[in-house]
Design an enzyme around this catalytic site. Structure first.
Site, PDB file in Angstrom:
ATOM      1  N   ARG A  50     116.191  91.862  53.727  1.00 28.10           N
ATOM      2  CA  ARG A  50     115.441  91.332  52.412  1.00 28.10           C
ATOM      3  C   ARG A  50     115.150  92.484  51.701  1.00 28.10           C
ATOM      4  NH1 ARG A  50     117.409  87.085  54.348  1.00 28.10           N
ATOM      5  NH2 ARG A  50     116.512  85.227  54.509  1.00 28.10           N
ATOM      6  N   SER A  94     111.981  80.696  52.221  1.00 25.55           N
ATOM      7  CA  SER A  94     111.037  81.316  52.943  1.00 25.55           C
ATOM      8  C   SER A  94     109.968  81.921  52.120  1.00 25.55           C
ATOM      9  CB  SER A  94     111.700  82.300  53.924  1.00 25.55           C
ATOM     10  OG  SER A  94     112.720  81.772  54.709  1.00 25.55           O
ATOM     11  N   GLU A 145     107.918  87.025  50.813  1.00 19.64           N
ATOM     12  CA  GLU A 145     109.288  87.543  50.578  1.00 19.64           C
ATOM     13  C   GLU A 145     109.434  87.285  48.856  1.00 19.64           C
ATOM     14  OE1 GLU A 145     112.461  84.766  50.869  1.00 19.64           O
ATOM     15  OE2 GLU A 145     113.419  85.915  52.422  1.00 19.64           O
TER      16      GLU A 145
HETATM   17  N1  EPU Z   1     110.144  77.772  63.895  1.00 17.95           N
HETATM   18  C1  EPU Z   1     108.961  77.334  64.082  1.00 17.95           C
HETATM   19  N2  EPU Z   1     108.433  76.276  63.346  1.00 17.95           N
HETATM   20  C2  EPU Z   1     109.380  76.056  62.428  1.00 17.95           C
HETATM   21  C3  EPU Z   1     110.353  76.647  61.912  1.00 17.95           C
HETATM   22  C4  EPU Z   1     111.019  77.577  62.888  1.00 17.95           C
HETATM   23  O1  EPU Z   1     108.600  77.800  65.211  1.00 17.95           O
HETATM   24  O2  EPU Z   1     108.707  75.140  61.559  1.00 17.95           O
HETATM   25  C5  EPU Z   1     110.820  79.177  64.742  1.00 17.95           C
HETATM   26  C6  EPU Z   1     111.760  78.608  65.793  1.00 17.95           C
HETATM   27  O3  EPU Z   1     111.628  79.166  66.960  1.00 17.95           O
HETATM   28  C7  EPU Z   1     113.231  79.278  65.347  1.00 17.95           C
HETATM   29  C8  EPU Z   1     112.561  80.424  64.501  1.00 17.95           C
HETATM   30  O4  EPU Z   1     111.273  80.065  64.078  1.00 17.95           O
HETATM   31  O5  EPU Z   1     113.793  79.716  66.460  1.00 17.95           O
HETATM   32  C9  EPU Z   1     113.551  80.867  63.440  1.00 17.95           C
HETATM   33  O6  EPU Z   1     113.603  79.759  62.457  1.00 17.95           O
HETATM   34  P1  EPU Z   1     114.999  79.631  61.616  1.00 17.95           P
HETATM   35  O7  EPU Z   1     116.284  79.666  62.344  1.00 17.95           O
HETATM   36  O8  EPU Z   1     114.727  78.474  60.687  1.00 17.95           O
HETATM   37  O9  EPU Z   1     115.002  80.896  60.681  1.00 17.95           O
HETATM   38  P2  EPU Z   1     113.853  81.493  59.994  1.00 17.95           P
HETATM   39  O10 EPU Z   1     113.701  83.024  60.758  1.00 17.95           O
HETATM   40  O11 EPU Z   1     112.595  81.061  59.664  1.00 17.95           O
HETATM   41  C10 EPU Z   1     115.339  82.879  58.260  1.00 17.95           C
HETATM   42  C11 EPU Z   1     115.290  83.066  56.861  1.00 17.95           C
HETATM   43  C12 EPU Z   1     116.015  81.965  56.221  1.00 17.95           C
HETATM   44  C13 EPU Z   1     117.318  81.489  56.608  1.00 17.95           C
HETATM   45  C14 EPU Z   1     117.203  81.360  58.265  1.00 17.95           C
HETATM   46  C15 EPU Z   1     118.600  81.050  58.867  1.00 17.95           C
HETATM   47  C16 EPU Z   1     113.739  85.084  56.662  1.00 17.95           C
HETATM   48  C17 EPU Z   1     112.494  85.336  55.957  1.00 17.95           C
HETATM   49  N3  EPU Z   1     114.134  83.790  56.379  1.00 17.95           N
HETATM   50  O12 EPU Z   1     114.461  81.833  58.548  1.00 17.95           O
HETATM   51  O13 EPU Z   1     116.064  82.214  54.776  1.00 17.95           O
HETATM   52  O14 EPU Z   1     117.768  80.446  56.202  1.00 17.95           O
HETATM   53  O15 EPU Z   1     116.638  82.400  58.992  1.00 17.95           O
HETATM   54  O16 EPU Z   1     119.080  82.275  59.076  1.00 17.95           O
HETATM   55  O17 EPU Z   1     114.390  85.935  57.238  1.00 17.95           O
HETATM   56  C18 EPU Z   1     115.190  82.264  52.679  1.00 17.95           C
HETATM   57  O18 EPU Z   1     115.069  83.449  52.485  1.00 17.95           O
HETATM   58  O19 EPU Z   1     114.539  81.679  51.693  1.00 17.95           O
HETATM   59  C19 EPU Z   1     115.576  81.285  53.808  1.00 17.95           C
HETATM   60  C20 EPU Z   1     115.305  80.094  54.098  1.00 17.95           C
END
Ligand code: EPU
Length: 345
Positions: free
Chosen positions: A167, A240, A337
């Site tokens: 990012r 995010s 972010e």
């Molecule tokens: N999780 C929770 N609660 C929730 C959602 C997720 O506990 O409500 C936990 C779960 O354990 C899951 C982990 O968080 O394993 C990761 O969740 P997710 O796969 O949804 O990914 P993220 O890390 O929350 C990142 C990016 C997203 C991208 C997804 C998929 C960042 C800041 N965000 O989210 O990007 O779509 O991975 O690769 O790195 C964005 O930048 O706007 C965005 C949506």
């Protein structure tokens, strides 16, 4: 008579930010042709550092934009070369990101399918090095074309010069130094897909697909995102709101021991780990909570939402309270972010 751009005074930005918060700009310049940038900068008040607005999907207006706002509208997509195995494709900064990803697949090119359905424009993609489902855009960039106002020149930067990180990029670190005008991508035609990221393999397997095509990965990513992330066209949000924090390995291990169930991901190097901010926010009790019209999405704890009439300042205040809880509960600092306009984090 201006050629290639249009000036709007006292512009309303509510429809130009995906949070849908009220904000105004003293001056908005809509630029159809990037060749007009030298003339546009020459007409701006001296020393002004304009805000370049893409799809407005990764920023929060905590107040009005006090500087001129530029919006680049060139959305042309051109194939620069194609040797049958790989093609170089150039897209104007104003092209819709998702529309461009779909275009690449329609033309038999792959490599961007994991980045489907990300709101925003092509020009914004390299700035925060958009990433999702195991792919970051910087991996596919061949060059970024930009205008460098301080030196009065157009430049073409290699991926190395762009200094992409999680990012992060040169454009983010040196905000205001460049105006991205177009991005060139190097994309293969072969169907090597990346489906290791949690959720994609399962989504495909549920449809009986073991060896997916890039188009099937695109569809799986669209389905997961549509299920998990609120649609900004329906409820204001900027995806995010926080970056996933990178912490020292020892801290990650101590936290995982104290909080069974906390997922821990590799960091950029052997001594660091990435923690899911969404997990920390949910564990601090914020998922689905609402304070007036500012809230946390019930579907994904990392997404702040505008239920209707929230102001940017209210959303920012909520974000600060969330970060305060996570700091108190886990000793981990969250960083926003999106770009915050009109306030400091
Ligand atoms: N999780 C929770 N609660 C929730 C959602 C997720 O506990 O409500 C936990 C779960 O354990 C899951 C982990 O968080 O394993 C990761 O969740 P997710 O796969 O949804 O990914 P993220 O890390 O929350 C990142 C990016 C997203 C991208 C997804 C998929 C960042 C800041 N965000 O989210 O990007 O779509 O991975 O690769 O790195 C964005 O930048 O706007 C965005 C949506």
């Amino acid at each position: 008579m201006s050629v290639g751009y249009r000036i709007v005074e006292g512009a309303d930005l509510r429809a130009r930010n995906s949070f849908g918060v009220a904000a105004r700009a003293p001056l908005l310049v809509e630029i159809d042709d990037a060749a007009a940038l030298p003339e546009v900068f020459a007409r701006l008040p001296p020393g002004s550092a304009p805000l370049v607005l893409g799809g407005g999907s990764n920023l929060l207006f905590a107040g009005d934009a006090e500087v001129p706002v530029l919006a680049l509208r060139d959305d042309a997509v051109t194939v620069l070369d194609d040797d049958g195995a790989e093609a170089t494709v150039r897209a104007g900064a104003g092209a819709s990101w998702h529309g461009f990803v779909r275009w690449t697949l329609d033309h038999g090119l792959c490599g961007l399918e994991n980045l489907a359905l990300i709101p925003g424009t092509v020009g914004a993609a390299p700035i925060q090095n958009i990433g999702a489902y195991g792919v970051e855009v910087g991996e596919r960039v061949q060059a970024v074309e930009a205008w460098e106002p301080a030196r009065g020149r157009f430049v073409r930067l290699s991926p190395r010069e762009c200094a992409f990180g999680y990012r992060d990029s040169l454009f983010k670190r040196e905000g205001g130094r460049y105006v991205v005008t177009a991005v060139e991508f190097r994309l293969p035609r072969d169907a090597s897909v990346r489906i290791g990221y949690a959720g994609i393999g399962e989504e495909l397997a549920a449809s009986g697909i073991d060896v997916p095509t890039p188009r099937q990965v695109f569809e799986a990513v669209c389905a997961i995102r549509a299920r998990k992330l609120p649609d900004p066209a329906v409820i204001g949000n900027a995806g995010s709101f926080f970056k996933n924090p990178i912490v020292p390995q020892a801290q990650a291990e101590a936290l995982a021991a104290a909080h069974p169930g906390l997922p821990v991901f590799p960091g950029a190097d052997a001594g660091s780990r990435k923690l899911p901010a969404a997990w920390l926010i949910e564990a601090s009790g914020w998922k689905g909570r609402r304070e007036g019209d500012a809230g946390v999405s019930p579907g994904h704890a990392l997404v702040l939402v505008n239920h209707g009439a929230a102001t940017g300042a209210q959303l920012l205040a909520l974000a600060r309270r969330i970060a305060g809880s996570v700091q108190a509960d886990f000793g981990v600092a969250l960083e926003p972010e999106p770009r915050i306009v009109g306030a400091r984090w």
